[in-house]
Design a protein around this motif. Structure first.
Motif, mmCIF file in Angstrom:
data_model
loop_
_atom_site.group_PDB
_atom_site.id
_atom_site.type_symbol
_atom_site.label_atom_id
_atom_site.label_comp_id
_atom_site.label_asym_id
_atom_site.label_seq_id
_atom_site.Cartn_x
_atom_site.Cartn_y
_atom_site.Cartn_z
ATOM 1 N N LEU A 163 0.838 -1.191 0.000
ATOM 2 C CA LEU A 163 0.000 0.000 0.000
ATOM 3 C C LEU A 163 0.874 1.241 0.000
ATOM 4 O O LEU A 163 1.677 1.451 0.911
ATOM 5 N N ILE A 164 0.729 2.079 -1.033
ATOM 6 C CA ILE A 164 1.422 3.371 -1.103
ATOM 7 C C ILE A 164 0.381 4.430 -0.802
ATOM 8 O O ILE A 164 -0.631 4.544 -1.503
ATOM 9 N N THR A 165 0.604 5.234 0.239
ATOM 10 C CA THR A 165 -0.446 6.098 0.760
ATOM 11 C C THR A 165 0.129 7.338 1.436
ATOM 12 O O THR A 165 1.286 7.371 1.840
ATOM 13 N N TYR A 166 -0.719 8.358 1.561
ATOM 14 C CA TYR A 166 -0.368 9.528 2.371
ATOM 15 C C TYR A 166 -0.698 9.297 3.844
ATOM 16 O O TYR A 166 -0.298 10.071 4.705
ATOM 17 N N GLY A 167 -1.446 8.239 4.136
ATOM 18 C CA GLY A 167 -1.931 8.026 5.487
ATOM 19 C C GLY A 167 -0.873 7.493 6.432
ATOM 20 O O GLY A 167 -0.271 6.444 6.187
ATOM 21 N N ASP A 168 -0.655 8.200 7.524
ATOM 22 C CA ASP A 168 0.303 7.734 8.520
ATOM 23 C C ASP A 168 -0.361 6.645 9.371
ATOM 24 O O ASP A 168 -1.559 6.376 9.234
ATOM 25 N N PRO A 169 0.406 5.986 10.234
ATOM 26 C CA PRO A 169 -0.150 4.852 10.985
ATOM 27 C C PRO A 169 -1.378 5.174 11.838
ATOM 28 O O PRO A 169 -2.189 4.281 12.097
ATOM 29 N N THR A 170 -1.533 6.430 12.270
ATOM 30 C CA THR A 170 -2.700 6.741 13.096
ATOM 31 C C THR A 170 -4.005 6.541 12.342
ATOM 32 O O THR A 170 -5.042 6.247 12.950
ATOM 33 N N VAL A 171 -3.972 6.704 11.011
ATOM 34 C CA VAL A 171 -5.201 6.584 10.230
ATOM 35 C C VAL A 171 -5.241 5.343 9.348
ATOM 36 O O VAL A 171 -6.286 5.026 8.777
ATOM 37 N N ARG A 172 -4.118 4.630 9.222
ATOM 38 C CA ARG A 172 -4.105 3.432 8.384
ATOM 39 C C ARG A 172 -4.014 2.132 9.186
ATOM 40 O O ARG A 172 -4.647 1.137 8.856
ATOM 41 N N MET A 173 -3.258 2.128 10.274
ATOM 42 C CA MET A 173 -3.096 0.895 11.045
ATOM 43 C C MET A 173 -4.406 0.373 11.650
ATOM 44 O O MET A 173 -4.609 -0.840 11.718
ATOM 45 N N PRO A 174 -5.341 1.239 12.074
ATOM 46 C CA PRO A 174 -6.608 0.683 12.580
ATOM 47 C C PRO A 174 -7.337 -0.159 11.551
ATOM 48 O O PRO A 174 -8.079 -1.081 11.913
ATOM 49 N N HIS A 175 -7.129 0.124 10.269
ATOM 50 C CA HIS A 175 -7.756 -0.664 9.212
ATOM 51 C C HIS A 175 -6.915 -1.888 8.856
ATOM 52 O O HIS A 175 -7.439 -2.996 8.697
#
Length: 214
Positions: free
Chosen positions: A119-131
């Motif tokens: 996954l290449i994303t702008y989302g840092d772990p605070t907004v991506r790791m929960p998913h």
């Protein structure tokens, strides 16, 4: 888990009209997020040669479908799935958590055991790791961070202590280390998610990438 507004402040990535206008404006093919030269080390290290790979993205493609329902493909069809910004687009929509969960469930279903979702994303772990870290997916996750194409560090900045080919050690809560500093505020995060069996969780090492595949 909420709608991720951090990547949606400038562009309405969740609106189909935005993309229609974007492709007209670009007037041709273009690389979205990162060029292959920057992603090549990750692809070559984590997805074996001669693998069957599914690319999901917001660009033009020979085959178009809803990533939340890819029932055209049977279970365990691919060795690797590469996502450049599709999850980000879903996270800008009004039903972001549901859409993200549906897409990631499909990605997990399509991956063979041992397969990898990049996954290449702008989302840092605070907004991506929960998913990404939901137990149902059973993924071993490694995180990397790379600057946007063409980024130049200020001459006054101190040299980075680590290469972007080295994984970022996440905290026990799956977050960035407290002392982690982004050299490029608009950099991209790369999540390497390997589909594993319960018995493999404690035995699979975190491999460091090597520069000889650049």
């Amino acid at each position: 888990m909420y709608r991720d507004v951090s990547s949606c402040n400038t562009y309405n990535y969740g609106d189909a009209l935005y993309w229609d206008a974007r492709y007209i404006q670009e007037g041709g093919s273009f690389d979205w997020y990162q060029r292959y030269s920057a992603l090549r080390p990750f692809v070559r290290n984590f997805i074996p040669l001669s693998s069957r790979i599914l690319m999901v993205g917001c660009g033009n493609a020979d085959l178009q479908m809803d990533v939340r329902d890819m029932s055209l493909f049977p279970d365990e069809s691919f060795d690797g799935v590469i996502d450049k910004g599709t999850l980000d687009s879903l996270m800008c929509g009004t039903d972001a958590p549901i859409s993200a969960s549906q897409m990631l469930a499909e990605v997990c279903r399509l991956l063979k055991p041992g397969g990898t979702y990049i996954l290449i994303t702008y989302g840092d772990p605070t907004v991506r790791m929960p998913h990404l870290s939901r137990p149902v997916f059973n993924w071993k996750i490694m995180l990397y961070n790379i600057p946007r194409p063409g980024f130049q560090k200020p001459e006054s900045s101190t040299p980075s202590r680590k290469s972007y080919l080295e994984p970022i050690p996440l905290s026990e809560k799956g977050l960035l280390p407290a002392d982690f500093v982004l050299e490029d505020p608009d950099s991209h995060f790369i999540y390497v998610c390997k589909k594993i069996n319960d018995t493999e969780i404690d035995t699979i090492p975190t491999y460091q990438l090597t520069a000889d595949v650049l």
